[in-house]
Write a protein that holds these residues in place. Structure first.
Motif, PDB file in Angstrom:
ATOM      1  N   ALA A 241      30.104  45.148  38.876  1.00  0.00           N
ATOM      2  CA  ALA A 241      30.245  44.017  37.962  1.00  0.00           C
ATOM      3  C   ALA A 241      31.661  43.458  37.898  1.00  0.00           C
ATOM      4  CB  ALA A 241      29.787  44.422  36.555  1.00  0.00           C
ATOM      5  N   SER A 242      32.670  44.326  37.950  1.00  0.00           N
ATOM      6  CA  SER A 242      34.044  43.898  37.679  1.00  0.00           C
ATOM      7  C   SER A 242      34.678  43.216  38.882  1.00  0.00           C
ATOM      8  CB  SER A 242      34.903  45.101  37.274  1.00  0.00           C
ATOM      9  OG  SER A 242      34.386  45.714  36.116  1.00  0.00           O
ATOM     10  N   GLY A 243      35.295  42.072  38.630  1.00  0.00           N
ATOM     11  CA  GLY A 243      35.991  41.350  39.695  1.00  0.00           C
ATOM     12  C   GLY A 243      37.430  41.800  39.809  1.00  0.00           C
ATOM     13  N   GLN A 244      37.618  43.079  40.080  1.00  0.00           N
ATOM     14  CA  GLN A 244      38.968  43.605  40.269  1.00  0.00           C
ATOM     15  C   GLN A 244      38.923  44.722  41.302  1.00  0.00           C
ATOM     16  OE1 GLN A 244      40.639  45.869  36.960  1.00  0.00           O
ATOM     17  NE2 GLN A 244      38.642  45.924  35.957  1.00  0.00           N
ATOM     18  N   LEU A 245      40.099  45.190  41.693  1.00  0.00           N
ATOM     19  CA  LEU A 245      40.201  46.193  42.741  1.00  0.00           C
ATOM     20  C   LEU A 245      39.896  47.586  42.205  1.00  0.00           C
ATOM     21  CD1 LEU A 245      43.574  44.965  44.318  1.00  0.00           C
ATOM     22  CD2 LEU A 245      41.245  44.349  45.029  1.00  0.00           C
ATOM     23  N   SER A 246      39.464  48.459  43.089  1.00  0.00           N
ATOM     24  CA  SER A 246      39.310  49.867  42.731  1.00  0.00           C
ATOM     25  C   SER A 246      40.699  50.509  42.671  1.00  0.00           C
ATOM     26  CB  SER A 246      38.440  50.590  43.764  1.00  0.00           C
ATOM     27  OG  SER A 246      38.961  50.421  45.071  1.00  0.00           O
ATOM     28  N   PRO A 247      40.858  51.588  41.919  1.00  0.00           N
ATOM     29  CA  PRO A 247      42.184  52.191  41.741  1.00  0.00           C
ATOM     30  C   PRO A 247      42.885  52.568  43.048  1.00  0.00           C
ATOM     31  CG  PRO A 247      40.658  53.067  40.116  1.00  0.00           C
ATOM     32  CD  PRO A 247      39.840  52.225  41.051  1.00  0.00           C
ATOM     33  N   ASP A 248      42.119  52.933  44.080  1.00  0.00           N
ATOM     34  CA  ASP A 248      42.744  53.322  45.342  1.00  0.00           C
ATOM     35  C   ASP A 248      43.310  52.132  46.110  1.00  0.00           C
ATOM     36  OD1 ASP A 248      40.044  52.523  45.678  1.00  0.00           O
ATOM     37  OD2 ASP A 248      40.019  53.364  47.689  1.00  0.00           O
ATOM     38  N   LEU A 249      43.035  50.908  45.651  1.00  0.00           N
ATOM     39  CA  LEU A 249      43.586  49.714  46.300  1.00  0.00           C
ATOM     40  C   LEU A 249      44.793  49.152  45.566  1.00  0.00           C
ATOM     41  CD1 LEU A 249      40.375  47.764  47.428  1.00  0.00           C
ATOM     42  CD2 LEU A 249      41.698  49.495  48.657  1.00  0.00           C
TER      43      LEU A 249
ATOM     44  N   SER B  61      52.718  33.380  33.466  1.00  0.00           N
ATOM     45  CA  SER B  61      51.717  33.665  32.442  1.00  0.00           C
ATOM     46  C   SER B  61      51.295  35.126  32.532  1.00  0.00           C
ATOM     47  CB  SER B  61      50.492  32.762  32.633  1.00  0.00           C
ATOM     48  OG  SER B  61      49.799  33.124  33.821  1.00  0.00           O
ATOM     49  N   SER B  62      50.463  35.539  31.599  1.00  0.00           N
ATOM     50  CA  SER B  62      49.946  36.912  31.651  1.00  0.00           C
ATOM     51  C   SER B  62      48.690  37.002  32.499  1.00  0.00           C
ATOM     52  CB  SER B  62      49.657  37.421  30.227  1.00  0.00           C
ATOM     53  OG  SER B  62      48.617  36.676  29.632  1.00  0.00           O
ATOM     54  N   GLY B  63      48.401  35.975  33.262  1.00  0.00           N
ATOM     55  CA  GLY B  63      47.234  35.967  34.134  1.00  0.00           C
ATOM     56  C   GLY B  63      46.577  34.596  34.129  1.00  0.00           C
ATOM     57  N   SER B  64      45.585  34.430  34.998  1.00  0.00           N
ATOM     58  CA  SER B  64      44.939  33.127  35.162  1.00  0.00           C
ATOM     59  C   SER B  64      44.319  32.623  33.870  1.00  0.00           C
ATOM     60  CB  SER B  64      43.860  33.216  36.246  1.00  0.00           C
ATOM     61  OG  SER B  64      44.434  33.533  37.494  1.00  0.00           O
ATOM     62  N   GLN B  65      43.729  33.531  33.087  1.00  0.00           N
ATOM     63  CA  GLN B  65      43.034  33.072  31.888  1.00  0.00           C
ATOM     64  C   GLN B  65      43.994  32.549  30.837  1.00  0.00           C
ATOM     65  OE1 GLN B  65      38.947  35.683  32.264  1.00  0.00           O
ATOM     66  NE2 GLN B  65      39.837  35.352  30.275  1.00  0.00           N
ATOM     67  N   GLN B  66      45.213  33.106  30.759  1.00  0.00           N
ATOM     68  CA  GLN B  66      46.176  32.546  29.822  1.00  0.00           C
ATOM     69  C   GLN B  66      46.605  31.151  30.276  1.00  0.00           C
ATOM     70  OE1 GLN B  66      50.352  33.878  29.291  1.00  0.00           O
ATOM     71  NE2 GLN B  66      49.793  34.199  27.138  1.00  0.00           N
ATOM     72  N   SER B  67      46.763  30.969  31.576  1.00  0.00           N
ATOM     73  CA  SER B  67      47.100  29.631  32.086  1.00  0.00           C
ATOM     74  C   SER B  67      46.010  28.633  31.721  1.00  0.00           C
ATOM     75  CB  SER B  67      47.284  29.675  33.604  1.00  0.00           C
ATOM     76  OG  SER B  67      48.382  30.477  33.970  1.00  0.00           O
ATOM     77  N   LEU B  68      44.750  29.021  31.913  1.00  0.00           N
ATOM     78  CA  LEU B  68      43.637  28.153  31.551  1.00  0.00           C
ATOM     79  C   LEU B  68      43.651  27.839  30.059  1.00  0.00           C
ATOM     80  CD1 LEU B  68      40.625  29.597  33.600  1.00  0.00           C
ATOM     81  CD2 LEU B  68      41.588  27.300  33.809  1.00  0.00           C
TER      82      LEU B  68
ATOM     83  N   THR C 229      45.183  40.491  44.058  1.00  0.00           N
ATOM     84  CA  THR C 229      45.802  40.881  45.320  1.00  0.00           C
ATOM     85  C   THR C 229      46.707  42.098  45.199  1.00  0.00           C
ATOM     86  OG1 THR C 229      47.545  39.260  44.869  1.00  0.00           O
ATOM     87  CG2 THR C 229      45.751  38.581  46.329  1.00  0.00           C
ATOM     88  N   ALA C 230      47.048  42.496  43.992  1.00  0.00           N
ATOM     89  CA  ALA C 230      47.956  43.635  43.830  1.00  0.00           C
ATOM     90  C   ALA C 230      47.529  44.507  42.666  1.00  0.00           C
ATOM     91  CB  ALA C 230      49.399  43.149  43.652  1.00  0.00           C
ATOM     92  N   THR C 231      47.825  44.080  41.458  1.00  0.00           N
ATOM     93  CA  THR C 231      47.479  44.889  40.295  1.00  0.00           C
ATOM     94  C   THR C 231      47.255  44.009  39.077  1.00  0.00           C
ATOM     95  OG1 THR C 231      48.348  46.502  38.709  1.00  0.00           O
ATOM     96  CG2 THR C 231      49.952  45.305  40.013  1.00  0.00           C
ATOM     97  N   SER C 232      46.141  44.232  38.415  1.00  0.00           N
ATOM     98  CA  SER C 232      45.851  43.475  37.197  1.00  0.00           C
ATOM     99  C   SER C 232      46.658  44.006  36.020  1.00  0.00           C
ATOM    100  CB  SER C 232      44.352  43.535  36.876  1.00  0.00           C
ATOM    101  OG  SER C 232      43.902  44.877  36.830  1.00  0.00           O
ATOM    102  N   GLY C 233      47.109  45.264  36.097  1.00  0.00           N
ATOM    103  CA  GLY C 233      47.809  45.892  34.980  1.00  0.00           C
ATOM    104  C   GLY C 233      49.188  45.315  34.691  1.00  0.00           C
TER     105      GLY C 233
END
Length: 477
Positions: free
Chosen positions: A123-131, A185-192, A324-328
């Motif tokens: 479900a989640s549109g993010q990378l797995s921890p190993d990436l 920004s703190s991410g795409s959603q804050q920009s939106l 592409t890198a890290t959402s954190g």
């Protein structure tokens, strides 16, 4: 999260009763609020439902809880008969306000992921921890001297990071800009969010793709906007339909995700991009380009962005490190005319006085020293392997039941189910079997579509996940 102590001499139901009473006493559940259902709390605490029933009965006996037919178990107000003091009606406040909550189904998926450990997460549109580049970030924090001041930073964002982004975007995406035209920004959603709140007015008409990730974001409705959808095909939206929609509804802004579109994975051909820019220029309407996936292009040749071929400054460009890198790290960027950046920076300062300087410092070194370049090369290979494994599993296990087009970038697969099925019942059954996905209707599509993330699950989870997905589908027939 708290769990009952099974080695304690205190009965588990009593431990749960004490725990819930503690949460009520400290205002987490004020008078009038509804407690989690017995079944839900039992699942979270991993106890029998009868144990939670006994705990709730204990609290009812003391008058802390009351049962209301059709409303579940509610926290009572013990003082309402004996005092003139009143507790605010928090339920009324929570259900009010202008900022709408996420769709119930989106909240349900996130709740399952939060509380049910071990789910195979399609479900989640993010990378797995190993990436994630964990070791590189850790090394940057340990070995690079941090000399930045720890007061409030420029609300537009760290100047060094913006300068680094100018070079990076020019080199990798052929986007020409200046550091004064970038807002961190703190991410795409804050920009939106900033765009919606600061550049548009309630009642304005805006256009989004159909289906679209934007459809799943209540922030558009919270801003009081009239939302109109542009149907997509395998090449994205048809630019000529923008002209028709403008004539009918006088749309003021267009939101698109032209490269590896979320959720369909489509890429808009260059001819359509050029025509879209021509129409936007002719009509004088801005295009918001949400571009979080272009750099994931599996063949190493990212398709051109709208911003890179924009001659008339019609495009507001949104980018991010999250995919592409890290959402954190919570780092994104918005490129716009300086007057727009000043307006949004002012609003941003009112909200939070700017981002923390520490993640911006990390992001600057991560990009400037070439770590992002190397990581993207690694990421493309790993995402390609995962995509291929997901497609192999779907073909071998589900066969003609499911069909899809092959994405050349991004994190997800957009799938059509070639039989009648209730996606929500299917999701319920899949979740019971330890697998979760997103029904396509969350993004505004017709029934019969689902989005599967190949980026979030670990490689070894993909095939077992598809097996359980298929078994759940069979149970729903």
């Amino acid at each position: 999260m708290w769990k009952p102590d099974r080695s304690s001499k205190t009965p588990i139901y009593q431990q749960i009763a004490d725990y819930m009473e503690h949460r009520i006493a400290f205002g987490e559940f004020p008078p009038g609020s509804t407690l989690p259902s017995e079944r839900k709390l039992a699942a979270v605490l991993r106890v029998n439902r009868s144990t939670v029933v006994a705990a709730y009965e204990e609290l009812r006996a003391t008058g802390i809880l009351v049962s209301s037919k059709g409303n579940g178990t509610i926290v009572s107000n013990l003082n309402e008969e004996n005092s003139t003091n009143q507790t605010p009606n928090w339920k009324e406040y929570v259900e009010g306000g202008n900022f709408l909550p996420n769709q119930p189904f989106v909240r349900r998926i996130r709740e399952e992921l939060l509380h049910k450990k071990g789910l195979i997460d399609f479900a989640s549109g993010q990378l797995s921890p190993d990436l994630y580049p964990q070791e590189i970030v850790r090394e940057l924090l340990q070995k690079r001297p941090f000399h930045e001041q720890l007061g409030y930073d420029n609300p537009q964002g760290c100047a060094q990071l913006r300068e680094t982004l100018v070079s990076f975007l020019a080199q990798h995406l052929h986007i020409q800009t200046t550091e004064s035209s970038i807002l961190i920004s703190s991410g795409s959603q804050q920009s939106l969010y900033l765009i919606l709140q600061c550049l548009l007015n309630p009642g304005d008409a805006v256009a989004i793709e159909d289906p679209s990730y934007c459809y799943s974001l209540p922030m558009f409705q919270s801003a009081g906007l009239r939302l109109f959808r542009l149907p997509t095909d395998e090449h994205g939206i048809n630019p000529e339909e923008v002209m028709a929609l403008y004539r009918k509804h006088k749309i003021r802004m267009l939101f698109v995700n032209p490269n590896f579109q979320n959720p369909t994975g489509s890429v808009m051909p260059l001819e359509r991009k050029i025509r879209l820019l021509e129409i936007a220029s002719e009509l004088g309407i801005p295009i918001v380009e949400d571009d979080t996936f272009t750099l994931t292009a599996f063949d190493g040749h990212p398709p051109p962005t709208l911003k890179s071929i924009d001659k008339n400054n019609n495009v507001l460009y949104i980018g991010s490190l999250s995919k592409t890198a890290t959402s954190g790290l919570r780092i994104g960027w918005l490129i716009a005319p300086q007057s727009v950046i000043c307006r949004l920076s002012d609003a941003r300062q009112q909200m939070d006085f700017g981002l923390s300087s520490i993640p911006q410092w990390v992001a600057n070194h991560f990009i400037k020293e070439g770590h992002l370049d190397n990581h993207i090369q690694f990421l493309r290979k790993e995402l390609t392997k995962k995509r291929n494994e997901l497609m192999r599993g779907l073909t071998e296990i589900m066969g003609d039941t499911i069909s899809y087009s092959v994405p050349q970038g991004g994190l997800t697969l957009w799938c059509r189910i070639n039989r009648e099925v209730d996606e929500f019942k299917w999701l319920e059954e899949s979740t019971k079997r330890g697998v979760i996905f997103v029904p396509g209707t969350v993004y505004g599509s017709k029934k019969g579509w689902i989005r599967l993330s190949f980026a979030r699950p670990f490689f070894h989870e993909i095939s077992p996940g598809i097996q359980q997905l298929h078994a759940a589908l069979e149970m729903c027939q």
